[in-house]
Write a protein that holds these residues in place. Structure first.
Motif, PDB file in Angstrom:
ATOM      1  N   LYS A 142      43.870   0.288  28.829  1.00  0.00           N
ATOM      2  CA  LYS A 142      44.751  -0.712  29.407  1.00  0.00           C
ATOM      3  C   LYS A 142      45.850  -1.010  28.401  1.00  0.00           C
ATOM      4  O   LYS A 142      45.564  -1.464  27.295  1.00  0.00           O
ATOM      5  CB  LYS A 142      43.960  -1.989  29.745  1.00  0.00           C
ATOM      6  N   TRP A 143      47.079  -0.734  28.761  1.00  0.00           N
ATOM      7  CA  TRP A 143      48.210  -0.850  27.846  1.00  0.00           C
ATOM      8  C   TRP A 143      48.187  -2.192  27.132  1.00  0.00           C
ATOM      9  O   TRP A 143      47.919  -3.223  27.739  1.00  0.00           O
ATOM     10  CB  TRP A 143      49.518  -0.695  28.626  1.00  0.00           C
ATOM     11  N   PRO A 144      48.472  -2.201  25.791  1.00  0.00           N
ATOM     12  CA  PRO A 144      48.822  -1.000  25.028  1.00  0.00           C
ATOM     13  C   PRO A 144      47.618  -0.218  24.496  1.00  0.00           C
ATOM     14  O   PRO A 144      47.688   0.984  24.345  1.00  0.00           O
ATOM     15  CB  PRO A 144      49.647  -1.558  23.869  1.00  0.00           C
ATOM     16  N   ALA A 159      51.689  -5.153  37.067  1.00  0.00           N
ATOM     17  CA  ALA A 159      51.044  -6.033  36.106  1.00  0.00           C
ATOM     18  C   ALA A 159      52.066  -6.920  35.410  1.00  0.00           C
ATOM     19  O   ALA A 159      53.250  -6.573  35.317  1.00  0.00           O
ATOM     20  CB  ALA A 159      50.278  -5.217  35.063  1.00  0.00           C
ATOM     21  N   THR A 160      51.613  -8.069  34.938  1.00  0.00           N
ATOM     22  CA  THR A 160      52.429  -8.970  34.131  1.00  0.00           C
ATOM     23  C   THR A 160      51.844  -8.979  32.726  1.00  0.00           C
ATOM     24  O   THR A 160      50.644  -9.164  32.549  1.00  0.00           O
ATOM     25  CB  THR A 160      52.404 -10.394  34.702  1.00  0.00           C
ATOM     26  N   PHE A 161      52.704  -8.770  31.734  1.00  0.00           N
ATOM     27  CA  PHE A 161      52.261  -8.718  30.343  1.00  0.00           C
ATOM     28  C   PHE A 161      52.804  -9.913  29.574  1.00  0.00           C
ATOM     29  O   PHE A 161      53.981 -10.246  29.679  1.00  0.00           O
ATOM     30  CB  PHE A 161      52.744  -7.423  29.662  1.00  0.00           C
ATOM     31  N   LEU A 210      46.206   1.359  34.167  1.00  0.00           N
ATOM     32  CA  LEU A 210      47.175   0.585  34.936  1.00  0.00           C
ATOM     33  C   LEU A 210      48.062   1.449  35.825  1.00  0.00           C
ATOM     34  O   LEU A 210      48.912   0.911  36.542  1.00  0.00           O
ATOM     35  CB  LEU A 210      48.053  -0.240  33.982  1.00  0.00           C
ATOM     36  N   GLU A 226      56.714 -13.539  29.149  1.00  0.00           N
ATOM     37  CA  GLU A 226      56.098 -12.605  30.108  1.00  0.00           C
ATOM     38  C   GLU A 226      57.087 -11.548  30.561  1.00  0.00           C
ATOM     39  O   GLU A 226      58.280 -11.792  30.715  1.00  0.00           O
ATOM     40  CB  GLU A 226      55.566 -13.366  31.328  1.00  0.00           C
ATOM     41  N   THR A 241      53.891 -11.379  26.089  1.00  0.00           N
ATOM     42  CA  THR A 241      54.361 -10.912  24.786  1.00  0.00           C
ATOM     43  C   THR A 241      54.818 -12.116  23.968  1.00  0.00           C
ATOM     44  O   THR A 241      54.974 -13.218  24.507  1.00  0.00           O
ATOM     45  CB  THR A 241      55.548  -9.936  24.938  1.00  0.00           C
TER      46      THR A 241
END
Length: 213
Positions: free
Chosen positions: A110-112, A204-206, A199, A212, A208
């Protein structure tokens, strides 16, 4: 039956004798964070720091990694610094390979660089840089039978996935696989990562440090 701590140093050294990137190991009975100990050894490329128990591990964005007790793998590798995305990909591929080869589970990335099984986190990776070196910290949940309630819906372990394995076996596979992954060319590394991309095909929402995405 799990191997006792007294067996860890020479078993790991046997693997290191076949490695090209990693050359020495420091085995600790207990430590707060293997990352912090590795930081003290950061002038020595090729060092590996591993703990029987890690009590104050940390993840990305300052998150806490649960106390491993005697149930997980907690290790940090001191490696030559490389491009950030390449180190992240190599570490994730290595962790996935190690879990797969030692347990026969089929896992995703799952990234990263979280390793997941059935959508739950099985292993995590933290990469920090100091003195021109990369500190690659990897934690693998092996024998945990439960997790704190706030993360129980997010985390899993090899044990909870229906497998039983000595965590030293997982660690030995991890040392070998990270050494190999750091030597892969970009095309092969990219293909290995993409093949395990958990993914792919999703939205998807990441979160950081900048917000976001």
């Amino acid at each position: 039956m799990n191997a006792p701590l007294t067996e860890w140093p020479h078993r790991i050294e046997e693997i290191l004798a076949t490695c090209r990137v990693f050359r020495s190991v420091r085995v600790l009975a207990e430590t707060g964070s293997t990352q912090d100990v590795a930081r003290e050894l950061s002038d020595d490329d090729g060092s590996v720091v591993v703990a029987w128990r890690q009590t104050k591990g940390r993840g990305r964005h300052g998150r806490e990694w649960c106390d491993t007790a005697a149930d997980g793998v907690a290790v940090t590798f001191v490696a030559p610094e490389d491009r950030g995305e390449r180190l992240a990909a190599a570490s994730a591929v290595a962790a996935a390979r190690a879990v797969e080869s030692s347990t026969n589970l089929v896992v995703g990335i799952k990234w990263p660089n979280d390793i997941v099984f059935d959508g739950r986190k099985l292993a995590g990776i933290l990469i920090e840089r100091v003195n021109g070196r990369a500190l690659i910290g990897i934690g693998v949940n092996v024998a945990q039978r439960s997790f704190p309630s706030e993360i129980s819906h997010l985390a899993t372990s090899v044990q909870l996935c229906g497998r039983e394995v000595d965590r030293l076996v997982v660690l030995l596979h991890l040392v070998r696989e990270l050494d190999a992954a750091l030597q892969l060319d970009d095309a092969v590394l990219g293909a290995e990562y993409s093949a395990r991309d958990a993914l792919r095909g999703s939205i998807a929402t990441f979160g950081t440090p900048e917000g976001e995405i």
